[in-house]
Design an enzyme around this catalytic site. Structure first.
Site, PDB file in Angstrom:
ATOM      1  N   ASP A 126      -2.036  -9.311  -4.893  1.00  0.00           N
ATOM      2  CA  ASP A 126      -0.594  -9.077  -5.023  1.00  0.00           C
ATOM      3  C   ASP A 126      -0.346  -7.656  -5.543  1.00  0.00           C
ATOM      4  O   ASP A 126       0.546  -7.415  -6.363  1.00  0.00           O
ATOM      5  CB  ASP A 126       0.055 -10.113  -5.942  1.00  0.00           C
ATOM      6  CG  ASP A 126       1.574 -10.033  -5.928  1.00  0.00           C
ATOM      7  OD1 ASP A 126       2.127  -9.591  -4.910  1.00  0.00           O
ATOM      8  OD2 ASP A 126       2.201 -10.386  -6.948  1.00  0.00           O
ATOM      9  N   LEU A 186       0.800  -1.214   0.000  1.00  0.00           N
ATOM     10  CA  LEU A 186       0.000   0.000   0.000  1.00  0.00           C
ATOM     11  C   LEU A 186       0.841   1.277   0.000  1.00  0.00           C
ATOM     12  O   LEU A 186       0.306   2.373   0.152  1.00  0.00           O
ATOM     13  CB  LEU A 186      -0.956   0.007   1.198  1.00  0.00           C
ATOM     14  CG  LEU A 186      -1.928  -1.189   1.255  1.00  0.00           C
ATOM     15  CD1 LEU A 186      -2.941  -1.000   2.352  1.00  0.00           C
ATOM     16  CD2 LEU A 186      -2.633  -1.408  -0.078  1.00  0.00           C
ATOM     17  N   ASN A 239       7.162 -11.154  -9.514  1.00  0.00           N
ATOM     18  CA  ASN A 239       7.979 -12.049  -8.712  1.00  0.00           C
ATOM     19  C   ASN A 239       7.075 -12.854  -7.791  1.00  0.00           C
ATOM     20  O   ASN A 239       6.446 -12.276  -6.932  1.00  0.00           O
ATOM     21  CB  ASN A 239       8.971 -11.205  -7.889  1.00  0.00           C
ATOM     22  CG  ASN A 239       9.992 -12.066  -7.186  1.00  0.00           C
ATOM     23  OD1 ASN A 239      10.272 -13.175  -7.623  1.00  0.00           O
ATOM     24  ND2 ASN A 239      10.539 -11.560  -6.090  1.00  0.00           N
TER      25      ASN A 239
END
Lengths: 342, 443
Positions: free
Chosen positions: B318, B77, B291
């Site tokens: 994600d 965030l 990733n």
């Protein structure tokens, strides 16, 4: 078909985006995706410059008034000099810029640099960069022609063209030849460009390296992989050696130089497995005693290494010629000149 | 909670004429929900048969789906430290518009959230924003450096919903062993990003495509190797372990086995792993750089199968916002990440529309299952529970346009993606924090 599958199909591949046979070549970013006809056309054009380079007066005014910028983010002697000579012999104004890649990473971005240079209205940018794909990224942001002079481990198209021209002059035909590319395939852009070019023109290509220097899935590029050099060289017409790129290696790929030379260095003993008249090539700069024995490299009857350098200038003249002929004229390019253009 | 008085005059709200979907109870029926303040009072098929209570305000759902608000257990965030990429406020607006009512944010911020003050900062910012609920993970090791255990007990007391080093795997076996053992005292979960760090050194999936592009590859095996070692440590310690962002078929199978063997193991994946393959990298498309990296077609199918049979417990966004300066770079230099909040639900619904997953099963992975992993009272349409709900139209067709994202960053490889299913209202603690207006509201 699910939306996922549909969207996957829509993602353009490099080949689809750029091969467009018949369309004029705007950039030379890589060999992959080029058709055999396009490659042969470039080789033919380059061939015409070989004699020019051997004459006493080597200059023409074909590119008079045109600006070529050699933008090198990696140090280079032979490729940069070769492009510089090619541009000058065609009458272009040639500027050399060497920029440290580290400064690109922390300060001005690659795209900023591209935009800055673009505003100066060059006709051709010749770019070398240490990151794969970086030259293409830059090409998307400029409206002049861009030549990839080597991007990371991806492609080095003019090297493959000059290698092909050398082979063609020595052997007449590329189709049907057995070519071994041996050495540090994993890190080599020369290997990739040559694989694309030689397979497109119908040669049988083998790659030879220890497993640690063979990138995974290399067979999918249409080559056969060998880890035993003698087996890989058997019956080959051409042996291309690659430089061991210690600067791109993190971690241990081979135990020592001496061991590497013992098993993967080209000497007469291993060369004996290739055809008796097999041509020896190396893109330079050579690590003598690492991937190639000095005596083999200097063997006047077998080695085409010096001829490769000579063909390099002719190929780069041919490519500059092709790209500037087909590029729009100066008057129709940048915004500032828009009012003059048709 | 006592800081905020109940909004005056809006005590009871009756949501009528809805298709109720509650994955925890298996409910899929026409009916209504009665909310009083911030709580659900009643849920049922025939609830308002005799009319809406006179003191309740009525919201006619017009036959649309009413489900628990989505619980996204993995997002970055931006706060603290990367506020130029995202803030709790901008992420909150983005999440609300996409039906997410609770987010668990990762601790690999700048500075790392590895002490109580860091947790309290996030909690305070979330209270000020007053949009979606924000839970915070604590770092598992100090500075996410993989060495020294953080104050797991104190952080748990302060509200940490779990512990993780974010996008780094704890490589040291002894450290992870001790963390798993110690954390079991507090019955908190440890989340690991299972990629063996000395193997996973490439910038995309290892294989023919990476070779063709001249990019360094990370082998799919790096995921399984880390995961299998971790599962042995779980076996040794009896700890509670959650594997984040499963991207390979081999890892799905390993989790399946571990669950069959009775280990306390859960896992999640994100929409890009069941939607895209490495082909999305195409021509050095940095928006597809994530990733773990996007894998091959067989892996993608195995992820879908893992969701269908419940091996994969949760679907996470994600969310990893990256600005242009971080993405308009050569592939190797570009940052990892996709801004995922606003496409989490729509991309997940593709699986339902394609017949690969039941709607209730998908919702389970987006609601009560992640809530249960984190030990939060959320993700259910249940009397007495918090009134966190979404109203959505599962059939509404729209086109994903990252440029119109409410979040600060637009890094998503789903430009012009045809989506089906859209959230029209998001309710948190009884408050409507997002409602679709006829003309899209300006941010």
């Amino acid at each position: 078909m699910s939306p996922a599958d549909r969207a996957l199909q829509d993602i353009p591949t490099r080949a689809a985006a750029e091969s467009g046979s018949g369309a004029p070549l705007r950039h030379l970013l890589g060999i992959e995706g080029m058709t055999a006809a396009e490659i042969v056309a470039l080789l033919d054009r380059a061939e015409s410059y070989v004699a020019v380079n051997q004459a006493a007066n080597k200059t023409s005014d074909l590119l008079a008034g045109r600006t070529v910028i050699n933008l090198f983010f990696e140090t280079s002697t032979r490729t940069r000099t070769s492009f510089e000579l090619a541009g000058k012999r065609l009458g272009a104004d040639v500027i050399n810029m060497e920029v440290a890649w580290s400064s690109i990473k922390k300060g001005e971005t690659l795209i900023d640099t591209a935009m800055t240079l673009n505003a100066m209205h060059p006709d051709v940018l010749v770019v070398r960069a240490p990151d794969s794909g970086a030259v293409q990224l830059l090409a998307e942001k400029v409206n002049c022609a861009v030549i990839n002079a080597g991007d990371g481990s991806h492609e080095h198209p003019t090297q493959a063209l000059l290698d092909a021209l050398t082979i063609r002059r020595r052997r007449g035909e590329i189709a049907g030849l057995k070519v071994a590319i041996s050495g540090d395939v994993a890190h080599s852009r020369v290997a990739r460009s040559n694989i694309h070019l030689l397979t497109t023109l119908g040669a049988e290509v083998r790659v030879i390296a220890p497993p640690t220097l063979l990138p995974s899935g290399i067979e999918r590029l249409g080559v056969t992989a060998y880890t035993n050099m003698r087996a890989g060289l058997a019956d080959c017409d051409v042996v291309m050696m690659l430089r061991l790129q210690t600067e791109r290696m993190q971690g241990s790929y081979v135990p020592s130089i001496r061991e590497y030379f013992r098993f993967y260095g080209l000497d007469y003993d291993k060369l004996a497995h290739a055809k008796a008249d097999a041509l020896i090539m190396h893109p330079g700069p050579m690590n003598r005693g690492v991937e190639i024995d000095s005596v083999v490299a200097d063997d006047i009857d077998r080695s085409a290494i010096r001829e490769q350098v000579e063909m390099g200038v002719a190929v780069r003249m041919g490519v500059l010629d092709a790209l500037t002929r087909q590029a729009p004229t100066r008057a129709t390019t940048g915004d500032l000149d828009g009012s003059i253009g048709a | 909670m006592s800081l905020h008085a109940k909004p005056a005059g809006t005590a009871k709200v009756a949501y009528t004429n809805a298709r109720l979907l509650d994955p925890a109870s298996g409910l899929d029926a026409r009916g209504g929900v009665l909310v009083d303040g911030n709580r659900i009072v009643e849920v049922g098929a025939g609830l308002f048969r005799d009319g809406v209570p006179p003191d309740a305000q009525e919201v006619d759902c017009a036959g649309l789906c009413l489900a628990p608000g989505l619980v996204d257990m993995r997002a970055q965030l931006g706060e603290p430290g990367r506020e130029h990429k995202e803030t709790i406020s901008s992420a909150g607006r983005a999440a609300a518009s996409a039906g997410i009512t609770s987010i668990a944010c990762l601790p690999n911020t700048d500075p790392v959230i590895d002490d109580v003050a860091g947790l309290e900062f996030v909690a305070r910012r979330a209270r000020e924003t007053k949009l979606v609920k924000v839970y915070a993970y604590g770092a598992l090791t100090r500075g996410c450096a993989g060495e020294q255990m953080t104050e797991i007990g104190l952080l748990s007391e302060a509200g940490a919903v779990g512990f993780t080093d974010g996008d780094r795997a704890v490589a040291n076996a002894q450290t992870l062993r001790r963390c798993l053992a110690y954390a079991s005292v507090f019955d908190t979960v440890i989340l690991q990003h299972p990629l063996e760090p000395t193997l996973a050194t490439g910038v995309m999936n290892g294989g023919a495509l990476a070779t063709r592009l001249g990019l360094s590859g990370s082998p799919a095996m790096a995921e399984l190797i880390q995961l299998e070692r971790d599962l042995r440590l779980v076996e040794m310690t009896g700890g509670r372990y959650h594997a984040s962002l499963i991207s390979t078929g081999a890892a799905v199978e390993a989790i399946r086995q571990a669950k069959a063997n009775g280990l306390r193991v859960t896992c999640d994946t994100a929409p890009h792993y069941f939607t895209l393959t490495e082909d999305a990298v195409g021509d050095y498309r940095t928006f597809a750089k994530v990733n773990p990296p996007l894998r091959g077609a067989a892996d993608r199918q195995a992820i879908v199968a893992g969701l269908a049979d419940g091996t994969i417990d949760a679907v996470v966004s994600d969310h990893n916002p990256q600005d242009q300066d971080s993405k308009r770079l050569p592939f190797t230099a570009a940052e990892y990440g996709i801004a995922g909040l606003e496409t989490l639900f729509a991309l997940s619904l593709d699986l339902v529309h394609a017949g690969q997953l039941e709607l209730l099963d998908l919702l389970a992975g987006l609601t009560y299952k992640p809530a249960d992993i984190l030990g939060r009272d959320a993700g259910r349409l249940a009397a007495g529970g918090p009134a966190d709900m979404i109203l959505f139209d599962p059939e509404r067709a729209w086109t994903i346009d990252p440029d119109s994202f409410l979040g600060k960053c637009k890094n998503a490889p789903f430009d012009a993606w045809p989506a089906r299913g859209r959230v029209v209202r998001t309710v948190v603690d009884g408050r409507t924090i997002y409602a679709e207006t006829p003309a899209p509201a300006a941010a």
